[in-house]
Scaffold this motif. Structure first.
Motif, PDB file in Angstrom:
ATOM      1  N   PRO A 168      36.434  51.967  35.840  1.00  0.00           N
ATOM      2  CA  PRO A 168      35.505  51.826  36.902  1.00  0.00           C
ATOM      3  C   PRO A 168      36.287  50.864  37.907  1.00  0.00           C
ATOM      4  N   ALA A 169      35.673  50.564  39.074  1.00  0.00           N
ATOM      5  CA  ALA A 169      36.232  49.902  40.076  1.00  0.00           C
ATOM      6  C   ALA A 169      35.364  49.168  41.027  1.00  0.00           C
ATOM      7  N   ALA A 170      35.460  47.953  41.443  1.00  0.00           N
ATOM      8  CA  ALA A 170      34.511  47.057  42.240  1.00  0.00           C
ATOM      9  C   ALA A 170      35.510  46.359  43.109  1.00  0.00           C
ATOM     10  N   SER A 171      34.740  46.230  44.320  1.00  0.00           N
ATOM     11  CA  SER A 171      35.522  45.390  45.405  1.00  0.00           C
ATOM     12  C   SER A 171      35.423  43.925  45.018  1.00  0.00           C
ATOM     13  N   GLN A 172      36.463  43.057  45.446  1.00  0.00           N
ATOM     14  CA  GLN A 172      36.552  41.660  45.312  1.00  0.00           C
ATOM     15  C   GLN A 172      35.248  40.877  45.688  1.00  0.00           C
ATOM     16  N   ALA A 173      34.864  41.333  46.784  1.00  0.00           N
ATOM     17  CA  ALA A 173      33.600  40.859  47.456  1.00  0.00           C
ATOM     18  C   ALA A 173      32.272  40.879  46.624  1.00  0.00           C
ATOM     19  N   MET A 174      32.453  42.065  45.975  1.00  0.00           N
ATOM     20  CA  MET A 174      31.241  42.350  44.980  1.00  0.00           C
ATOM     21  C   MET A 174      31.435  41.385  43.763  1.00  0.00           C
ATOM     22  N   LEU A 175      32.715  41.246  43.207  1.00  0.00           N
ATOM     23  CA  LEU A 175      33.061  40.307  42.019  1.00  0.00           C
ATOM     24  C   LEU A 175      32.665  38.695  42.495  1.00  0.00           C
ATOM     25  N   ASP A 176      32.784  38.480  43.791  1.00  0.00           N
ATOM     26  CA  ASP A 176      32.681  37.203  44.238  1.00  0.00           C
ATOM     27  C   ASP A 176      31.255  36.579  44.501  1.00  0.00           C
ATOM     28  N   ASP A 177      30.389  37.907  44.464  1.00  0.00           N
ATOM     29  CA  ASP A 177      28.730  37.417  44.496  1.00  0.00           C
ATOM     30  C   ASP A 177      28.365  37.092  43.106  1.00  0.00           C
ATOM     31  N   ALA A 178      27.849  35.752  43.211  1.00  0.00           N
ATOM     32  CA  ALA A 178      27.375  35.312  42.094  1.00  0.00           C
ATOM     33  C   ALA A 178      26.178  36.104  41.547  1.00  0.00           C
ATOM     34  N   ASP A 345      42.817  45.019  36.556  1.00  0.00           N
ATOM     35  CA  ASP A 345      43.841  45.529  37.617  1.00  0.00           C
ATOM     36  C   ASP A 345      43.616  45.651  39.135  1.00  0.00           C
ATOM     37  N   PRO A 346      44.015  44.514  39.638  1.00  0.00           N
ATOM     38  CA  PRO A 346      43.717  43.963  41.108  1.00  0.00           C
ATOM     39  C   PRO A 346      44.876  44.756  41.962  1.00  0.00           C
ATOM     40  N   PHE A 347      45.829  45.437  41.509  1.00  0.00           N
ATOM     41  CA  PHE A 347      47.020  45.638  42.456  1.00  0.00           C
ATOM     42  C   PHE A 347      47.103  47.264  42.683  1.00  0.00           C
ATOM     43  N   THR A 348      46.580  48.079  41.957  1.00  0.00           N
ATOM     44  CA  THR A 348      46.802  49.478  42.004  1.00  0.00           C
ATOM     45  C   THR A 348      46.061  50.192  43.205  1.00  0.00           C
ATOM     46  N   ASN A 349      44.682  49.619  43.581  1.00  0.00           N
ATOM     47  CA  ASN A 349      44.112  50.202  44.550  1.00  0.00           C
ATOM     48  C   ASN A 349      43.334  49.155  45.390  1.00  0.00           C
ATOM     49  N   LYS A 350      44.160  48.356  46.030  1.00  0.00           N
ATOM     50  CA  LYS A 350      43.671  47.113  47.075  1.00  0.00           C
ATOM     51  C   LYS A 350      42.772  47.847  48.050  1.00  0.00           C
ATOM     52  N   PRO A 351      41.578  47.064  48.147  1.00  0.00           N
ATOM     53  CA  PRO A 351      41.108  45.818  47.845  1.00  0.00           C
ATOM     54  C   PRO A 351      40.039  45.814  46.531  1.00  0.00           C
ATOM     55  N   PHE A 352      40.162  47.096  45.890  1.00  0.00           N
ATOM     56  CA  PHE A 352      39.349  47.189  44.718  1.00  0.00           C
ATOM     57  C   PHE A 352      39.959  46.665  43.608  1.00  0.00           C
ATOM     58  N   VAL A 353      39.212  46.217  42.694  1.00  0.00           N
ATOM     59  CA  VAL A 353      39.490  45.599  41.222  1.00  0.00           C
ATOM     60  C   VAL A 353      39.251  46.930  40.238  1.00  0.00           C
ATOM     61  N   HIS A 354      40.271  47.361  39.476  1.00  0.00           N
ATOM     62  CA  HIS A 354      39.680  48.426  38.523  1.00  0.00           C
ATOM     63  C   HIS A 354      39.744  47.859  37.134  1.00  0.00           C
TER      64      HIS A 354
END
Length: 378
Positions: A168-178, A345-354
């Protein structure tokens, strides 16, 4: 003598109205008390049903470090400082609380996992010896000699295993949202992908780097007494394209090919297309074989046994096995290494983190006498 005059009819009416008002007031107060009690019970029930990792419950230091440190920011320091962990098999083992969330969702989603026997193993391999006969028994008197029993015969069960993965993947903005509940989201996404893959493997997996599905096991028309071990028995539907004119007879025959002990806890397994056909089947007197569940939470039944939908079962077609009937708790074994590992894995499909999640899972038929199949053939 009592000279008090009796109440007039008008006064009696007022008294009756007053008493009725008092009764209505008492009923209203009682209903209010009952509503308050119900509200409190609902609040307690919701709290009890809330996931253990909910925001209202403080997470353990291990979970907090894993979620806020590794999953959100990609820092490995928190994990190492808590448990001294190092990446194993390409990822970190998730905390037990998150692993338990994944396991709970898997049970709810994966149909065969709901029915089968599941064992947790600490390594990739699992072996079990089962008796195939030979141990005799009998009756003797207290002082009589005991005759020698037959030599027991054993067979080894070693479920083929493979690496089950989800990504699964999520954007870094989603992850930064507390406010983003990453642990619940991740557990749900992983469980959904795991359930889809393993649901197919437990039914029709070929046993090569994956479980051996029960439909991929050898089959035979022979009964339990003469059929080889690990070979499933089947009966024909009576028609090369579907059911014959007496479908209930074939289904009843299928039920009673199984020993009475295994029928306790047995279930039907079929996909929704087959189920649509089965729901329309009638007996000779016009009664439906299908029995809908009349109580919430109770499964629908066919000939008195619950029906489980598994979309990976084949449709009704020539030479297919669209219906299985069995006690899967006794008949199918799932062996899995309990720890789920995750690699960020933050590198394969930027800006998404897998989040590459893996778990080793195996499975195969445990007792071939506990699962029976219906084949579409004349």
């Amino acid at each position: 003598m009592d000279m008090t005059p009796e109440n007039t009819p008008l006064e009696q009416s007022f008294d009756l109205i007053a008493r009725q008002d008092e009764a209505d007031k008492a009923i209203t107060e009682l209903r209010g008390d009952m509503d308050e009690v119900k509200t409190r019970l609902d609040r307690v029930s919701r709290a009890a049903a809330r996931p253990a990792l909910g925001r209202d419950n403080p997470a353990s230091p291990e979970v907090k470090g894993f979620v806020d440190g590794y999953l959100r920011r990609g820092s490995e320091k928190e994990i190492k400082s808590l448990s001294g962990a190092t990446p194993q098999d390409g990822g970190y083992a998730v905390p037990r609380e998150i692993d338990a969330m994944i396991a709970r969702e898997l049970i709810e989603i994966s149909p065969i996992r709901q029915l089968a026997q599941v064992v947790q193993v600490g390594s990739a391999g699992y072996r079990k010896l089962v008796s195939t006969g030979g141990t005799a028994s009998g009756w003797v008197s207290e002082t009589a000699a005991r005759p020698e029993t037959d030599t027991p015969e054993f067979a080894e069960i070693a479920p083929p295993t493979g690496e089950l993965y989800a990504n699964p993947a999520a954007s870094q903005a989603m992850l930064d949202d507390a406010a983003f509940d990453i642990e619940s989201w991740l557990a749900s996404e992983i469980a959904m992908e795991f359930a889809r893959a393993e649901g197919a493997a437990f039914i029709k997996g070929n046993g090569t780097h994956q479980p051996l599905g029960f439909l991929s096991s050898p089959v035979s028309l022979a009964g339990d007494a003469v059929r080889p071990f690990k070979t499933l028995q089947y009966i024909g539907s009576g028609d090369s394209e579907g059911f014959d004119t007496n479908p209930e007879a074939k289904l009843i025959d299928l039920v009673h090919t199984m020993k009475a002990g295994h029928r306790q806890g047995a279930s039907w397994v079929m996909n929704s297309s087959t189920l649509s056909t089965v729901r329309k089947l009638k007996t000779a007197d016009g009664a439906f074989l299908w029995q809908p569940g009349l109580i919430e939470g109770q499964p629908d039944r066919l000939l008195g046994y619950p029906v489980i939908e598994a979309e990976d079962m084949p449709d009704i077609a020539a030479n297919a096995f669209p219906i299985a009937f069995g006690n899967f708790k006794a008949g199918y074994l799932i062996a899995e290494r309990s720890a789920t590992t995750i690699l960020r894995d933050p590198f394969t499909n930027k800006p998404f983190v897998h989040f590459y999640a893996t778990r080793r899972v195996g499975g195969q038929v445990l007792d071939s006498a506990a699962i029976k199949l219906l084949k579409i053939e004349a």
